[in-house]
Design a protein around this motif. Structure first.
Motif, PDB file in Angstrom:
ATOM      1  N   ASP A   1       0.814  -1.208   0.000  1.00 52.25           N
ATOM      2  CA  ASP A   1       0.000   0.000   0.000  1.00 52.25           C
ATOM      3  C   ASP A   1       0.854   1.267   0.000  1.00 52.25           C
ATOM      4  N   GLU A   2       2.172   1.133   0.135  1.00 52.33           N
ATOM      5  CA  GLU A   2       3.057   2.288   0.104  1.00 52.33           C
ATOM      6  C   GLU A   2       3.956   2.292  -1.133  1.00 52.33           C
ATOM      7  N   SER A   3       3.755   1.382  -2.056  1.00 52.78           N
ATOM      8  CA  SER A   3       4.638   1.300  -3.215  1.00 52.78           C
ATOM      9  C   SER A   3       4.257   2.348  -4.263  1.00 52.78           C
ATOM     10  N   TYR A   4       5.171   2.572  -5.149  1.00 54.74           N
ATOM     11  CA  TYR A   4       4.937   3.487  -6.252  1.00 54.74           C
ATOM     12  C   TYR A   4       5.767   3.030  -7.434  1.00 54.74           C
ATOM     13  N   GLU A   5       5.436   3.552  -8.583  1.00 53.85           N
ATOM     14  CA  GLU A   5       6.139   3.202  -9.804  1.00 53.85           C
ATOM     15  C   GLU A   5       6.840   4.440 -10.335  1.00 53.85           C
ATOM     16  N   LEU A   6       8.131   4.328 -10.642  1.00 56.99           N
ATOM     17  CA  LEU A   6       8.850   5.431 -11.272  1.00 56.99           C
ATOM     18  C   LEU A   6       8.466   5.456 -12.745  1.00 56.99           C
ATOM     19  N   LEU A   7       7.950   6.588 -13.209  1.00 55.29           N
ATOM     20  CA  LEU A   7       7.442   6.689 -14.573  1.00 55.29           C
ATOM     21  C   LEU A   7       8.425   7.330 -15.544  1.00 55.29           C
ATOM     22  N   GLY A   8       9.388   8.050 -15.032  1.00 50.36           N
ATOM     23  CA  GLY A   8      10.348   8.728 -15.900  1.00 50.36           C
ATOM     24  C   GLY A   8      10.791  10.024 -15.271  1.00 50.36           C
ATOM     25  N   PHE A   9      11.611  10.755 -15.981  1.00 43.50           N
ATOM     26  CA  PHE A   9      12.119  12.019 -15.467  1.00 43.50           C
ATOM     27  C   PHE A   9      11.099  13.122 -15.625  1.00 43.50           C
ATOM     28  N   ASP A  10      11.060  14.022 -14.668  1.00 43.44           N
ATOM     29  CA  ASP A  10      10.314  15.265 -14.813  1.00 43.44           C
ATOM     30  C   ASP A  10      11.315  16.266 -15.373  1.00 43.44           C
ATOM     31  N   ASN A  11      12.032  16.974 -14.536  1.00 43.51           N
ATOM     32  CA  ASN A  11      13.094  17.877 -14.960  1.00 43.51           C
ATOM     33  C   ASN A  11      14.326  17.587 -14.132  1.00 43.51           C
ATOM     34  N   VAL A  12      15.478  17.968 -14.645  1.00 45.61           N
ATOM     35  CA  VAL A  12      16.718  17.903 -13.888  1.00 45.61           C
ATOM     36  C   VAL A  12      17.042  19.342 -13.506  1.00 45.61           C
ATOM     37  N   LEU A  13      17.171  19.612 -12.223  1.00 46.05           N
ATOM     38  CA  LEU A  13      17.388  20.961 -11.729  1.00 46.05           C
ATOM     39  C   LEU A  13      18.875  21.241 -11.564  1.00 46.05           C
ATOM     40  N   LEU A  14      19.323  22.362 -12.121  1.00 44.44           N
ATOM     41  CA  LEU A  14      20.697  22.812 -11.985  1.00 44.44           C
ATOM     42  C   LEU A  14      20.690  24.191 -11.331  1.00 44.44           C
ATOM     43  N   SER A  15      21.428  24.356 -10.253  1.00 41.78           N
ATOM     44  CA  SER A  15      21.526  25.645  -9.584  1.00 41.78           C
ATOM     45  C   SER A  15      22.591  26.489 -10.263  1.00 41.78           C
ATOM     46  N   VAL A  16      22.268  27.755 -10.502  1.00 39.03           N
ATOM     47  CA  VAL A  16      23.190  28.689 -11.147  1.00 39.03           C
ATOM     48  C   VAL A  16      23.177  30.011 -10.381  1.00 39.03           C
ATOM     49  N   GLY A  17      24.245  30.759 -10.496  1.00 36.60           N
ATOM     50  CA  GLY A  17      24.351  32.026  -9.782  1.00 36.60           C
ATOM     51  C   GLY A  17      23.876  33.234 -10.563  1.00 36.60           C
ATOM     52  N   ASP A  18      23.691  33.102 -11.866  1.00 43.68           N
ATOM     53  CA  ASP A  18      23.225  34.202 -12.721  1.00 43.68           C
ATOM     54  C   ASP A  18      22.415  33.575 -13.854  1.00 43.68           C
ATOM     55  N   LEU A  19      21.118  33.817 -13.836  1.00 44.53           N
ATOM     56  CA  LEU A  19      20.223  33.153 -14.786  1.00 44.53           C
ATOM     57  C   LEU A  19      20.495  33.570 -16.230  1.00 44.53           C
ATOM     58  N   ASP A  20      20.698  34.870 -16.479  1.00 44.26           N
ATOM     59  CA  ASP A  20      20.960  35.320 -17.846  1.00 44.26           C
ATOM     60  C   ASP A  20      22.280  34.752 -18.366  1.00 44.26           C
ATOM     61  N   GLU A  21      23.311  34.739 -17.525  1.00 41.68           N
ATOM     62  CA  GLU A  21      24.598  34.175 -17.921  1.00 41.68           C
ATOM     63  C   GLU A  21      24.459  32.679 -18.225  1.00 41.68           C
ATOM     64  N   ALA A  22      23.696  31.972 -17.394  1.00 43.06           N
ATOM     65  CA  ALA A  22      23.495  30.535 -17.603  1.00 43.06           C
ATOM     66  C   ALA A  22      22.744  30.268 -18.900  1.00 43.06           C
ATOM     67  N   VAL A  23      21.688  31.029 -19.180  1.00 47.86           N
ATOM     68  CA  VAL A  23      20.926  30.850 -20.425  1.00 47.86           C
ATOM     69  C   VAL A  23      21.829  31.106 -21.628  1.00 47.86           C
ATOM     70  N   ALA A  24      22.674  32.121 -21.554  1.00 48.62           N
ATOM     71  CA  ALA A  24      23.597  32.414 -22.650  1.00 48.62           C
ATOM     72  C   ALA A  24      24.623  31.285 -22.810  1.00 48.62           C
ATOM     73  N   PHE A  25      25.176  30.784 -21.699  1.00 45.41           N
ATOM     74  CA  PHE A  25      26.146  29.697 -21.746  1.00 45.41           C
ATOM     75  C   PHE A  25      25.537  28.460 -22.403  1.00 45.41           C
TER      76      PHE A  25
END
Length: 136
Positions: free
Chosen positions: A4-28
């Motif tokens: 009653d506590e089991s679950y099934e892994l269905l796949g990836f949602d998103n992979v989260l990456l922490s960055v210090g500057d969003l505009d710089e990261a998007v450009a990179f």
């Protein structure tokens, strides 16, 4: 876990990456060949597309995060490409430095690069095992 506590892994949602500057990261990541699905400055996130899949690489702004080299024990995200050696040449042409030249793996070749905050991305192909590839 009990039944009653089991679950099934269905796949990836998103992979989260922490960055210090969003505009710089998007450009990179743009130089590295990633397209932006959306960029929301008001909440400090941007989603990068990965192929035709809905999940992607989610960049999240962490105000105190500074540039840093990747650590050896850093987790890696590997993404499938048709040809990792061609991808390595395209990265170099765009000014994105890979950690090492492409290296052989059981399924084909892989090239890894790190963003300025130490997140490591691998681009890997299935040239040795084409029957496992997403693309012919």
């Amino acid at each position: 876990m009990s039944d009653d506590e089991s679950y099934e892994l269905l796949g990836f949602d998103n992979v989260l990456l922490s960055v210090g500057d969003l505009d710089e990261a998007v450009a990179f990541y743009g130089r590295a060949g990633f397209d932006v699905a959306f960029h929301l400055d008001e909440v400090g996130i941007a989603l990068l597309k990965v192929g035709k899949e809905t999940p992607g690489l989610l960049l999240r702004l962490e105000d105190e995060l500074r540039h840093r080299p990747p650590g050896w024990a850093t987790a890696r995200v590997w993404l499938e490409v048709r040809d990792a050696r061609s991808a390595a040449r395209a990265l170099a042409a765009a000014g994105v430095q890979s950690a090492d030249p492409p290296f052989s793996v059981a399924t084909g070749w892989t090239v890894e690069f790190a963003d300025p905050w130490g997140n490591v991305i691998g681009l890997t192909d299935y040239t040795k095992r084409p029957e496992l590839a997403r693309t012919p």
